[in-house]
Design an enzyme around this catalytic site. Sequence first.
Site, PDB file in Angstrom:
ATOM      1  N   ASP A  37       0.864  -1.189   0.000  1.00 44.51           N
ATOM      2  CA  ASP A  37       0.000   0.000   0.000  1.00 44.51           C
ATOM      3  C   ASP A  37       0.897   1.234   0.000  1.00 44.51           C
ATOM      4  OD1 ASP A  37      -3.290   0.165   0.964  1.00 44.51           O
ATOM      5  OD2 ASP A  37      -2.147   2.034   0.833  1.00 44.51           O
ATOM      6  N   ASP A  57       3.659   2.491  -4.324  1.00 44.05           N
ATOM      7  CA  ASP A  57       2.711   3.264  -5.122  1.00 44.05           C
ATOM      8  C   ASP A  57       2.509   2.448  -6.402  1.00 44.05           C
ATOM      9  OD1 ASP A  57       1.350   4.906  -6.825  1.00 44.05           O
ATOM     10  OD2 ASP A  57       2.672   6.641  -6.578  1.00 44.05           O
ATOM     11  N   VAL A  58       1.325   1.858  -6.556  1.00 45.25           N
ATOM     12  CA  VAL A  58       1.129   0.940  -7.692  1.00 45.25           C
ATOM     13  C   VAL A  58       1.288   1.645  -9.040  1.00 45.25           C
ATOM     14  CG1 VAL A  58      -0.350  -0.693  -6.454  1.00 45.25           C
ATOM     15  CG2 VAL A  58      -1.412   1.222  -7.691  1.00 45.25           C
ATOM     16  N   ASN A  84      -5.877  -4.710  -6.375  1.00 44.29           N
ATOM     17  CA  ASN A  84      -7.030  -4.167  -5.646  1.00 44.29           C
ATOM     18  C   ASN A  84      -6.964  -2.657  -5.437  1.00 44.29           C
ATOM     19  OD1 ASN A  84      -9.258  -4.166  -3.459  1.00 44.29           O
ATOM     20  ND2 ASN A  84      -7.431  -3.441  -2.365  1.00 44.29           N
ATOM     21  N   TYR A 152     -12.905   7.650 -12.855  1.00 45.04           N
ATOM     22  CA  TYR A 152     -13.074   6.381 -12.126  1.00 45.04           C
ATOM     23  C   TYR A 152     -13.800   5.356 -13.000  1.00 45.04           C
ATOM     24  CZ  TYR A 152     -14.297   3.083  -8.405  1.00 45.04           C
ATOM     25  OH  TYR A 152     -14.436   1.949  -7.637  1.00 45.04           O
ATOM     26  N   LYS A 156     -12.051   2.004 -14.612  1.00 46.11           N
ATOM     27  CA  LYS A 156     -12.528   0.686 -14.166  1.00 46.11           C
ATOM     28  C   LYS A 156     -13.069  -0.115 -15.352  1.00 46.11           C
ATOM     29  CE  LYS A 156     -11.553   0.638  -9.780  1.00 46.11           C
ATOM     30  NZ  LYS A 156     -10.661  -0.400  -9.222  1.00 46.11           N
TER      31      LYS A 156
END
Length: 254
Positions: A37, A57-58, A84, A152, A156
């Site tokens: 995370d 940090d993805v 996730n 968003y 997604k």
Amino acid sequence: MPDLAGKVAIVTGCASGIGAATVRRLRQDGAHVLGTDIDEGGAAVCHEARADFARQDVADMALWPAIVEQASARHGRLDILVNNAGIVAGASIEDIDDDLWDRTYGVNIKGPMAGCRAAIAAMKRNPGGASGAIVNIASTSAMAALPGDVAYCSSKGAVRVLTKSVAVHCAKQGYAIRCNTVIPGATETGILDNAEKDIPGLKAAVAATSPLNRLGDPSETAAAIAFLASDDCPFMTGAEMLVDGGAMSIHPGF
Ligand SMILES: NC(=O)c1ccc[n+]([C@@H]2O[C@H](COP(=O)([O-])OP(=O)(O)OC[C@H]3O[C@@H](n4cnc5c(N)ncnc54)[C@H](O)[C@@H]3O)[C@@H](O)[C@H]2O)c1
């Protein structure tokens, strides 16, 4: 309950909500877990679940190979990646600025793509040949759009097709690496708590859109993730599993 004994997993966004519940669930089912995370709070969640933690940090694509290496070097394999971590942007098509668009896309789709790429490279090296399961987390907002969050919803939506592209690539290459999407509906987590601050009454309103007339619990999403990550569904790849209390199944107006 799926048997994940001995499997090695990475779960992003482990500090709260669905990610924290997934770390707990995969550990309970027997997997070794590296939770990551951007928020150091993930360390406490992982400590309590007897999982490893790494700050990540993805959206920083260059970091992904080191994260995968950290998980796989410790146990000699990588079996599961759960992409996730996710953020909302809260801006309509008229309000979104370039930085917010890039930040949202960085976390919600660049991160999962870089994660899939790095994970597949490691899963190909598993003893016995290429094997593994990737679970990407999308949203019902990728099926029915929110007027106030163009970044968003669209990012997604991209996650859903990322999954399918990864799934069919791996299948065509003859890798035993499956990739599936879990699509949560409104779930009682930090994302909704933050949104409720801006829109009082939001949680009750979205709960009412579910035929089950409640919000989901993160553990209920984690159960679907654990199933797709397990060997119980070898013919499922490129698939989507809704965990939404029926919200996407009811005709509008009923
Ligand atoms: N809660 C819902 O109603 C709902 C509905 C549909 C989809 N989802 C999706 O479920 C996933 C989990 O969200 P949640 O509901 O548990 O929310 P949450 O806010 O509780 O958890 C998200 C986690 O991601 C982490 N994170 C944010 N940016 C990051 C980054 N750059 N790198 C690494 N970690 C980062 C956060 O620190 C946090 O711990 C998200 O992808 C979200 O879009 C949630």
